[in-house]
Design an enzyme around this catalytic site. Structure first.
Site, PDB file in Angstrom:
ATOM      1  N   ASP A 107     -24.780   6.549  44.624  1.00 23.18           N
ATOM      2  CA  ASP A 107     -24.112   7.815  44.988  1.00 23.18           C
ATOM      3  C   ASP A 107     -24.463   8.998  44.400  1.00 23.18           C
ATOM      4  O   ASP A 107     -23.928   9.978  44.497  1.00 23.18           O
ATOM      5  CB  ASP A 107     -22.815   7.174  44.702  1.00 23.18           C
ATOM      6  CG  ASP A 107     -22.292   7.103  43.211  1.00 23.18           C
ATOM      7  OD1 ASP A 107     -23.416   7.197  42.306  1.00 23.18           O
ATOM      8  OD2 ASP A 107     -21.183   6.706  42.730  1.00 23.18           O
ATOM      9  N   SER A 108     -25.532   8.992  43.635  1.00 18.36           N
ATOM     10  CA  SER A 108     -26.405  10.055  43.279  1.00 18.36           C
ATOM     11  C   SER A 108     -26.694  11.126  44.391  1.00 18.36           C
ATOM     12  O   SER A 108     -26.983  12.035  44.192  1.00 18.36           O
ATOM     13  CB  SER A 108     -27.542   9.498  42.260  1.00 18.36           C
ATOM     14  OG  SER A 108     -28.320   9.064  42.975  1.00 18.36           O
ATOM     15  N   ASP A 111     -24.483   1.104  46.278  1.00 19.34           N
ATOM     16  CA  ASP A 111     -23.633   1.784  45.159  1.00 19.34           C
ATOM     17  C   ASP A 111     -22.206   1.571  45.774  1.00 19.34           C
ATOM     18  O   ASP A 111     -22.249   1.930  47.173  1.00 19.34           O
ATOM     19  CB  ASP A 111     -23.876   3.111  44.714  1.00 19.34           C
ATOM     20  CG  ASP A 111     -24.245   3.191  43.478  1.00 19.34           C
ATOM     21  OD1 ASP A 111     -23.698   2.223  42.462  1.00 19.34           O
ATOM     22  OD2 ASP A 111     -24.550   4.425  42.939  1.00 19.34           O
ATOM     23  N   GLU A 136     -19.557   0.623  38.744  1.00 17.71           N
ATOM     24  CA  GLU A 136     -19.710   1.166  37.329  1.00 17.71           C
ATOM     25  C   GLU A 136     -18.603   0.765  36.575  1.00 17.71           C
ATOM     26  O   GLU A 136     -17.650   0.165  36.898  1.00 17.71           O
ATOM     27  CB  GLU A 136     -19.607   2.669  37.553  1.00 17.71           C
ATOM     28  CG  GLU A 136     -20.797   3.283  38.242  1.00 17.71           C
ATOM     29  CD  GLU A 136     -20.688   4.987  38.051  1.00 17.71           C
ATOM     30  OE1 GLU A 136     -19.987   5.543  37.731  1.00 17.71           O
ATOM     31  OE2 GLU A 136     -21.678   5.590  39.013  1.00 17.71           O
ATOM     32  N   GLU A 140     -27.100   3.225  31.218  1.00 17.00           N
ATOM     33  CA  GLU A 140     -27.352   4.967  31.281  1.00 17.00           C
ATOM     34  C   GLU A 140     -27.129   5.737  30.241  1.00 17.00           C
ATOM     35  O   GLU A 140     -25.927   5.594  29.709  1.00 17.00           O
ATOM     36  CB  GLU A 140     -26.777   5.282  32.603  1.00 17.00           C
ATOM     37  CG  GLU A 140     -26.947   6.941  32.875  1.00 17.00           C
ATOM     38  CD  GLU A 140     -26.845   7.443  34.251  1.00 17.00           C
ATOM     39  OE1 GLU A 140     -26.098   6.785  35.173  1.00 17.00           O
ATOM     40  OE2 GLU A 140     -27.094   8.467  34.595  1.00 17.00           O
TER      41      GLU A 140
END
Ligand code: KIV
Length: 300
Positions: A57-58, A96, A128, A195
């Protein structure tokens, strides 16, 4: 030149089998992951021998120019996953789960994960955080979809974390992060992204887990690394995080090429003869003698 990884004769043409990732960790072989958002990036990553492609989703930030990943929709990820899977054959493609697509209930999470696999063609999904995401991961795995976890800096909840900044920098928070990773493994995750955390924290998590860790801004002791396509290739706007290494300056190459194109269109240097279609001379002569002009109006 680096040696290309082996191709596998598996149930789907030469796809890297998912259990092979844990074997790679056991053998001490690094796992290579990169994000991808379209068919050319899937094809190029496959040709380079990349193991995992993340349809991240970046994309919301590096492709669509948004300020954060939060507004990214499930539809966008489904489309991009379709494009990537058309280009990538060997790498496992991980889609994602965007913010809002799995938080409400296990049922919502399962439904949307299945959508990414059935309609998008994803091999696995990623979500996430620890906390409620542990239960969601367990439910999705129970429904037969492989899940990758993601701890540390989790951009979907960056506001809660105080922005896009490193996590796990106190002993308590570092321990919480390792505990979250262990809980995600217990829920059935096949791998965990870590991350923007100190190397010591990522190292501890990597040692505590049997499943591979994939680091981004987490030092060199994780089982693999991931970078965002546009960041690593010099194709993103603005300031990239300090953990990004630029392997190319593709943005500069594109800007220079566009500038030359604009100059040549304006000067008439483009297109040349080789870029132009021809027709047989007699057809052209007939056409031109027949063509409307001020001198001789076209016959009907
Ligand atoms: O969306 C994404 O690209 C990611 C990576 C930064 C791991 O989650």
């Amino acid at each position: 030149m680096s040696a290309k990884p082996p191709r596998y004769a598996s149930w789907t043409a030469c796809k890297l089998p998912l259990p092979e990732l844990a074997e790679m960790k056991r053998r001490g072989e690094k796992i290579v992951m990169v994000t991808g958002y379209d068919a050319p990036s899937g094809r190029l990553a496959d040709a380079a021998g990349v193991d995992l492609i993340l349809v991240g989703d970046s994309s919301g930030m590096v492709v669509h120019g948004r300020e954060s990943t939060v507004p990214v929709s499930l539809e966008e990820i489904v489309f991009m996953t379709q494009w990537v899977t058309r280009g990538a054959k060997r790498p496992l493609v991980v889609a994602d789960m965007p913010f809002g697509s799995y938080e409400t209930s296990n049922e919502q999470a399962i439904t949307n994960a299945i959508r990414l696999v059935k309609d998008g063609g994803a091999d696995a999904v990623k979500l996430e955080r620890g906390g409620t995401s542990v239960d969601r991961a367990k439910a999705i795995v129970g429904a037969g979809v492989p899940v990758m976890g993601h701890v540390g800096l989790t951009p979907q909840t960056a506001t809660v974390l105080g922005g896009f900044k490193a996590q796990g920098r106190t002993a308590d928070r570092a321990q919480q992060l390792v505990d979250d990773a262990v809980a995600l493994q217990a829920a059935g995750c096949f791998s965990i992204v870590i991350e923007a955390v100190p190397a010591a924290v990522a190292r501890a998590a990597t040692r505590a887990l049997a499943v591979p860790t994939i680091g981004i801004g987490a030092g060199s002791d994780t089982d693999g690394q991931v970078l965002v396509w546009h960041d690593m290739l010099g194709y993103s706007e603005g300031h990239a995080p300090r953990f990004v290494k630029r392997y190319a300056e593709v943005g500069e190459v594109i800007a220079e090429a566009l500038g030359r194109y604009a100059d040549e269109v304006r000067s008439g240097a483009f297109p040349e003869e080789q870029h132009t279609y021809r027709m047989p001379d007699e057809e052209r002569r007939a056409f031109e003698s027949d063509a409307p002009s001020k001198a001789s109006p076209r016959r009907r």
